[in-house]
Design an enzyme around this catalytic site. Structure first.
Site, PDB file in Angstrom:
ATOM      1  N   ARG A  35      64.364  43.350  54.768  1.00 47.66           N
ATOM      2  CA  ARG A  35      63.242  43.709  55.359  1.00 47.66           C
ATOM      3  C   ARG A  35      63.389  44.946  55.929  1.00 47.66           C
ATOM      4  O   ARG A  35      62.173  45.834  55.989  1.00 47.66           O
ATOM      5  CB  ARG A  35      62.866  42.757  56.450  1.00 47.66           C
ATOM      6  CG  ARG A  35      62.690  41.284  55.943  1.00 47.66           C
ATOM      7  CD  ARG A  35      62.754  40.129  56.827  1.00 47.66           C
ATOM      8  NE  ARG A  35      64.112  40.217  57.557  1.00 47.66           N
ATOM      9  CZ  ARG A  35      64.387  39.427  58.439  1.00 47.66           C
ATOM     10  NH1 ARG A  35      63.606  38.451  58.802  1.00 47.66           N
ATOM     11  NH2 ARG A  35      65.611  39.532  59.019  1.00 47.66           N
ATOM     12  N   ASN A  88      73.187  37.258  49.283  1.00 51.94           N
ATOM     13  CA  ASN A  88      73.803  37.437  50.784  1.00 51.94           C
ATOM     14  C   ASN A  88      72.856  37.322  51.953  1.00 51.94           C
ATOM     15  O   ASN A  88      73.533  36.718  52.951  1.00 51.94           O
ATOM     16  CB  ASN A  88      74.526  38.859  50.768  1.00 51.94           C
ATOM     17  CG  ASN A  88      74.900  39.253  52.097  1.00 51.94           C
ATOM     18  OD1 ASN A  88      75.787  38.764  52.573  1.00 51.94           O
ATOM     19  ND2 ASN A  88      74.072  40.098  52.726  1.00 51.94           N
ATOM     20  N   TYR A 154      72.913  25.639  61.038  1.00 49.93           N
ATOM     21  CA  TYR A 154      73.771  26.728  60.226  1.00 49.93           C
ATOM     22  C   TYR A 154      74.895  26.270  59.240  1.00 49.93           C
ATOM     23  O   TYR A 154      74.847  26.743  58.038  1.00 49.93           O
ATOM     24  CB  TYR A 154      74.332  27.840  61.138  1.00 49.93           C
ATOM     25  CG  TYR A 154      75.068  28.656  60.718  1.00 49.93           C
ATOM     26  CD1 TYR A 154      74.173  29.546  59.850  1.00 49.93           C
ATOM     27  CD2 TYR A 154      76.195  28.801  60.374  1.00 49.93           C
ATOM     28  CE1 TYR A 154      74.998  30.788  58.872  1.00 49.93           C
ATOM     29  CE2 TYR A 154      76.977  29.995  59.764  1.00 49.93           C
ATOM     30  CZ  TYR A 154      76.164  30.764  59.045  1.00 49.93           C
ATOM     31  OH  TYR A 154      77.047  31.751  58.242  1.00 49.93           O
ATOM     32  N   LEU A 186      85.430  34.574  60.239  1.00 50.73           N
ATOM     33  CA  LEU A 186      84.463  35.372  61.284  1.00 50.73           C
ATOM     34  C   LEU A 186      84.541  36.931  60.828  1.00 50.73           C
ATOM     35  O   LEU A 186      85.504  37.558  60.353  1.00 50.73           O
ATOM     36  CB  LEU A 186      85.225  35.427  62.480  1.00 50.73           C
ATOM     37  CG  LEU A 186      84.891  34.094  63.314  1.00 50.73           C
ATOM     38  CD1 LEU A 186      85.884  33.881  64.514  1.00 50.73           C
ATOM     39  CD2 LEU A 186      83.504  34.216  64.082  1.00 50.73           C
ATOM     40  N   PHE A 191      75.702  39.591  62.900  1.00 45.86           N
ATOM     41  CA  PHE A 191      75.752  38.201  62.654  1.00 45.86           C
ATOM     42  C   PHE A 191      75.322  37.555  63.939  1.00 45.86           C
ATOM     43  O   PHE A 191      74.613  36.910  64.602  1.00 45.86           O
ATOM     44  CB  PHE A 191      76.839  37.648  62.113  1.00 45.86           C
ATOM     45  CG  PHE A 191      76.631  36.206  61.800  1.00 45.86           C
ATOM     46  CD1 PHE A 191      75.991  35.375  60.689  1.00 45.86           C
ATOM     47  CD2 PHE A 191      77.265  35.272  62.800  1.00 45.86           C
ATOM     48  CE1 PHE A 191      75.877  34.181  60.812  1.00 45.86           C
ATOM     49  CE2 PHE A 191      77.203  33.816  62.775  1.00 45.86           C
ATOM     50  CZ  PHE A 191      76.389  33.221  61.561  1.00 45.86           C
TER      51      PHE A 191
HETATM   52  P1  NDP Z   1      74.090  40.607  59.428  1.00 44.44           P
HETATM   53  O1  NDP Z   1      73.110  40.239  60.212  1.00 44.44           O
HETATM   54  O2  NDP Z   1      74.488  42.052  59.711  1.00 44.44           O
HETATM   55  O3  NDP Z   1      73.378  40.964  57.883  1.00 44.44           O
HETATM   56  C1  NDP Z   1      72.322  39.998  57.680  1.00 44.44           C
HETATM   57  C2  NDP Z   1      71.417  40.523  56.208  1.00 44.44           C
HETATM   58  O4  NDP Z   1      70.600  39.616  56.028  1.00 44.44           O
HETATM   59  C3  NDP Z   1      70.611  41.651  56.903  1.00 44.44           C
HETATM   60  O5  NDP Z   1      70.636  42.598  55.689  1.00 44.44           O
HETATM   61  C4  NDP Z   1      69.166  41.142  56.884  1.00 44.44           C
HETATM   62  O6  NDP Z   1      68.323  42.157  56.510  1.00 44.44           O
HETATM   63  C5  NDP Z   1      69.353  40.195  55.654  1.00 44.44           C
HETATM   64  N1  NDP Z   1      68.265  38.918  56.099  1.00 44.44           N
HETATM   65  C6  NDP Z   1      68.039  38.256  57.086  1.00 44.44           C
HETATM   66  N2  NDP Z   1      67.101  37.495  56.892  1.00 44.44           N
HETATM   67  C7  NDP Z   1      66.456  38.045  55.610  1.00 44.44           C
HETATM   68  C8  NDP Z   1      65.348  37.591  55.047  1.00 44.44           C
HETATM   69  N3  NDP Z   1      64.463  36.662  55.540  1.00 44.44           N
HETATM   70  N4  NDP Z   1      64.965  38.494  54.061  1.00 44.44           N
HETATM   71  C9  NDP Z   1      65.656  39.282  53.768  1.00 44.44           C
HETATM   72  N5  NDP Z   1      66.777  39.818  54.155  1.00 44.44           N
HETATM   73  C10 NDP Z   1      67.244  39.144  55.017  1.00 44.44           C
HETATM   74  O7  NDP Z   1      75.031  39.496  58.966  1.00 44.44           O
HETATM   75  P2  NDP Z   1      76.247  39.405  58.022  1.00 44.44           P
HETATM   76  O8  NDP Z   1      76.351  40.522  57.168  1.00 44.44           O
HETATM   77  O9  NDP Z   1      77.176  38.848  58.718  1.00 44.44           O
HETATM   78  O10 NDP Z   1      75.679  38.224  56.941  1.00 44.44           O
HETATM   79  C11 NDP Z   1      75.261  38.172  55.531  1.00 44.44           C
HETATM   80  C12 NDP Z   1      75.478  36.771  55.132  1.00 44.44           C
HETATM   81  O11 NDP Z   1      77.046  36.341  55.510  1.00 44.44           O
HETATM   82  C13 NDP Z   1      74.978  35.779  55.823  1.00 44.44           C
HETATM   83  O12 NDP Z   1      74.317  34.771  54.423  1.00 44.44           O
HETATM   84  C14 NDP Z   1      75.938  34.759  56.677  1.00 44.44           C
HETATM   85  O13 NDP Z   1      75.404  33.721  56.813  1.00 44.44           O
HETATM   86  C15 NDP Z   1      77.154  35.287  55.975  1.00 44.44           C
HETATM   87  N6  NDP Z   1      78.408  35.080  56.793  1.00 44.44           N
HETATM   88  C16 NDP Z   1      78.526  35.848  57.700  1.00 44.44           C
HETATM   89  C17 NDP Z   1      79.694  35.430  58.496  1.00 44.44           C
HETATM   90  C18 NDP Z   1      79.993  36.244  59.904  1.00 44.44           C
HETATM   91  O14 NDP Z   1      80.870  36.004  60.447  1.00 44.44           O
HETATM   92  N7  NDP Z   1      79.561  37.462  60.079  1.00 44.44           N
HETATM   93  C19 NDP Z   1      80.765  34.619  58.120  1.00 44.44           C
HETATM   94  C20 NDP Z   1      80.462  33.929  56.943  1.00 44.44           C
HETATM   95  C21 NDP Z   1      79.232  34.070  56.223  1.00 44.44           C
HETATM   96  P3  NDP Z   1      66.963  42.369  57.203  1.00 44.44           P
HETATM   97  O15 NDP Z   1      67.085  42.040  58.539  1.00 44.44           O
HETATM   98  O16 NDP Z   1      66.816  44.155  57.119  1.00 44.44           O
HETATM   99  O17 NDP Z   1      65.837  41.823  56.238  1.00 44.44           O
HETATM  100  C1  8X3 Z   2      79.474  32.702  60.133  1.00 40.84           C
HETATM  101  C2  8X3 Z   2      81.024  32.362  60.666  1.00 40.84           C
HETATM  102  O1  8X3 Z   2      81.771  30.428  62.125  1.00 40.84           O
HETATM  103  O2  8X3 Z   2      80.250  31.795  63.303  1.00 40.84           O
HETATM  104  O3  8X3 Z   2      79.104  31.885  58.935  1.00 40.84           O
HETATM  105  O4  8X3 Z   2      79.699  30.077  61.636  1.00 40.84           O
HETATM  106  S1  8X3 Z   2      80.890  31.229  61.928  1.00 40.84           S
END
Ligand code: NDP
Ligand code: 8X3
Length: 254
Positions: A35, A88, A154, A186, A191
């Site tokens: 977005r 992602n 979640y 993590l 996030f």
């Molecule tokens: P961030 O918050 O840094 O990034 C999330 C990304 O998702 C952003 O680019 C955001 O872009 C995008 N996003 C969120 N909602 C929307 C939407 N409605 N439409 C389009 N894009 C969207 O978090 P992470 O990089 O950590 O997260 C990426 C993925 O990894 C997620 O699926 C998360 O669940 C997963 N994950 C993360 C972990 C962690 O510990 N960080 C561990 C395990 C999994 P924008 O807001 O610009 O739209």
């Molecule tokens: C993100 C990792 O442990 O915060 O998926 O849910 S946790």
């Protein structure tokens, strides 16, 4: 990977952004979706300068079914043949017991992490099936198979991601399309800041007292999946920090 087209959702931050950088190092072309277009503008400018990467921006909310369908169907012809889809985009909202949580938070997580992923996949897969070629890499989480208290919805959305990944792999077993999930522990990204709606005081301690994964660590795992020989399908890759043993067991120095 040279000149292959990789579509990454959620490329404006964290893991998605690191994936864009890592794929660019491998000479791919990129379709970056999120977005926050200003961030995508900056990213593609950087990658063009560093690697000469050709990129295409999709300013897209994956929850918007019509927009997802329309934008992907209307991609210019030179961007239509997507080789790798990295699903992602995702988020968590809140950390509350079910009987105290906000229903709107659940809806946002379900709409983004499950329905958004499905809308994008539904739009991209027909082309892959037609060409009998391609790969889908879904970003799940260890929370999908290790739910934790207050992480209820979640975790359930990430269990759904793993389940959908398995169904897709079965449905497409007679094709050359490969279906993977990368399930991280993590990772220090935005996030937790998003989970706590910008409250840095709550977000910061999540990554303190131990070395969490960097987004680049996960991006390397994603690129590993995408660069295997065509007969190799990495079905599920679980990546955790060394001092994390499960969602609820992290060894932190006090
Ligand atoms: P961030 O918050 O840094 O990034 C999330 C990304 O998702 C952003 O680019 C955001 O872009 C995008 N996003 C969120 N909602 C929307 C939407 N409605 N439409 C389009 N894009 C969207 O978090 P992470 O990089 O950590 O997260 C990426 C993925 O990894 C997620 O699926 C998360 O669940 C997963 N994950 C993360 C972990 C962690 O510990 N960080 C561990 C395990 C999994 P924008 O807001 O610009 O739209
Ligand atoms: C993100 C990792 O442990 O915060 O998926 O849910 S946790």
């Amino acid at each position: 990977m040279n000149n292959k087209i990789v579509l990454i959702t959620g490329a404006s931050s964290g893991i998605g952004l690191a994936c864009a950088r890592k794929f660019a190092e491998h000479g791919t072309r990129l379709i970056v979706a999120a977005r926050r277009k200003d961030r995508l503008d900056q990213l593609i400018k950087d990658l063009q300068k560093k690697h000469g990467t050709e990129s295409y921006i999709l300013e897209l909310d994956v929850r918007d079914k019509e927009a997802v369908e329309k934008t992907i169907n209307n991609l210019p012809s030179e961007w239509k043949t997507i080789d790798v889809l990295v699903n992602n985009a995702g988020l968590s909202r809140g950390l509350d017991r079910v009987h105290e949580a906000k229903v709107e938070d659940w809806e946002e997580m379900i709409d983004t992490n499950i329905k958004g992923l499905l809308y994008v996949t539904r739009a991209v897969l027909p082309g892959m099936v037609k060409r009998n070629s391609g790969m889908v890499i879904n970003i799940g989480s260890i929370a999908g198979f290790q739910p934790y208290p207050k992480g209820n919805v979640y975790s359930a959305t990430k269990a759904a991601v793993d389940s959908l990944t398995d169904s897709l792999r079965m449905e497409l077993v007679d094709t050359a399309i490969r279906i993977c999930t990368v399930d991280p522990g993590l990772v220090e990204t935005e996030f937790s800041l998003v989970r706590y709606r910008g409250d840095a005081e709550r977000a910061k301690p999540v990554y303190q007292g131990f070395q969490p994964l960097k987004p680049e660590d996960v991006a390397e795992a994603v690129v590993f999946c995408a660069t295997r020989p065509v007969h190799v399908q990495v079905a599920q890759l679980v990546v955790m920090p060394t001092h994390q043993a499960s969602t609820t067991m992290v060894h932190r120095k006090s």
